[in-house]
Design a protein around this motif. Structure first.
Motif, mmCIF file in Angstrom:
data_model
loop_
_atom_site.group_PDB
_atom_site.id
_atom_site.type_symbol
_atom_site.label_atom_id
_atom_site.label_comp_id
_atom_site.label_asym_id
_atom_site.label_seq_id
_atom_site.Cartn_x
_atom_site.Cartn_y
_atom_site.Cartn_z
ATOM 1 N N LEU A 13 0.823 -1.211 0.000
ATOM 2 C CA LEU A 13 0.000 0.000 0.000
ATOM 3 C C LEU A 13 0.858 1.263 0.000
ATOM 4 O O LEU A 13 0.624 2.188 -0.787
ATOM 5 C CB LEU A 13 -0.935 -0.009 1.212
ATOM 6 N N VAL A 14 1.863 1.313 0.866
ATOM 7 C CA VAL A 14 2.734 2.491 0.935
ATOM 8 C C VAL A 14 3.537 2.635 -0.357
ATOM 9 O O VAL A 14 3.737 3.742 -0.863
ATOM 10 C CB VAL A 14 3.656 2.411 2.169
ATOM 11 N N PHE A 16 2.652 1.678 -3.422
ATOM 12 C CA PHE A 16 1.784 2.242 -4.459
ATOM 13 C C PHE A 16 1.491 3.708 -4.198
ATOM 14 O O PHE A 16 1.414 4.507 -5.134
ATOM 15 C CB PHE A 16 0.477 1.461 -4.561
ATOM 16 N N ALA A 17 1.336 4.090 -2.944
ATOM 17 C CA ALA A 17 1.072 5.492 -2.621
ATOM 18 C C ALA A 17 2.250 6.385 -3.007
ATOM 19 O O ALA A 17 2.058 7.530 -3.427
ATOM 20 C CB ALA A 17 0.761 5.639 -1.138
ATOM 21 N N LEU A 18 3.459 5.871 -2.885
ATOM 22 C CA LEU A 18 4.630 6.657 -3.272
ATOM 23 C C LEU A 18 4.735 6.815 -4.784
ATOM 24 O O LEU A 18 5.272 7.797 -5.272
ATOM 25 C CB LEU A 18 5.911 6.002 -2.747
ATOM 26 N N VAL A 20 2.189 7.008 -6.971
ATOM 27 C CA VAL A 20 1.067 7.717 -7.590
ATOM 28 C C VAL A 20 1.553 9.070 -8.104
ATOM 29 O O VAL A 20 2.237 9.799 -7.393
ATOM 30 C CB VAL A 20 -0.070 7.932 -6.562
ATOM 31 N N ARG A 22 1.634 12.949 -8.964
ATOM 32 C CA ARG A 22 1.152 14.066 -8.157
ATOM 33 C C ARG A 22 -0.198 14.570 -8.591
ATOM 34 O O ARG A 22 -1.044 14.907 -7.787
ATOM 35 C CB ARG A 22 2.139 15.207 -8.250
ATOM 36 N N VAL A 25 -3.818 12.883 -7.418
ATOM 37 C CA VAL A 25 -4.350 12.959 -6.060
ATOM 38 C C VAL A 25 -5.395 14.058 -6.004
ATOM 39 O O VAL A 25 -5.141 15.179 -6.418
ATOM 40 C CB VAL A 25 -3.222 13.254 -5.052
ATOM 41 N N GLN A 58 11.841 8.533 -5.536
ATOM 42 C CA GLN A 58 10.564 8.206 -4.910
ATOM 43 C C GLN A 58 9.922 6.990 -5.573
ATOM 44 O O GLN A 58 9.403 6.102 -4.893
ATOM 45 C CB GLN A 58 9.638 9.420 -5.001
ATOM 46 N N GLY A 62 9.273 3.257 -3.982
ATOM 47 C CA GLY A 62 7.946 2.652 -4.072
ATOM 48 C C GLY A 62 7.998 1.261 -4.671
ATOM 49 O O GLY A 62 7.341 0.335 -4.178
#
Length: 77
Positions: A13-14, A16-18, A20, A22, A25, A58, A62
């Protein structure tokens, strides 16, 4: 084994969040037009963009987190 599975899912989860982008969002970071009384005000959203090098770092972090999470999930089963 449940702890390893939970840590693996959290890492995925973390990760994939990294990764994504910008602009993908929504929420308070988006630029939008709002009405304040009888005036229309445009909010700013993000002001700057990260450098290419920091974005690559980043995404690599990820990817590492996603791979580690998948490995943990696979080893817990």
């Amino acid at each position: 084994m449940r702890d390893v599975l939970a840590i693996g899912m959290l890492a995925v989860l973390v990760g994939f969040a990294l990764m994504v982008p910008r602009g993908g969002v929504s929420g308070s970071v988006s630029a939008r037009n709002v009405m304040l009384g009888n005036q229309r005000v445009s909010t700013r959203g993000y002001e700057g963009t990260p450098s290419c090098r920091s974005r690559v770092v980043q995404v690599v972090i990820g990817l590492v987190l996603v791979a580690a999470g998948i490995a943990l999930i696979a080893s817990s089963g």
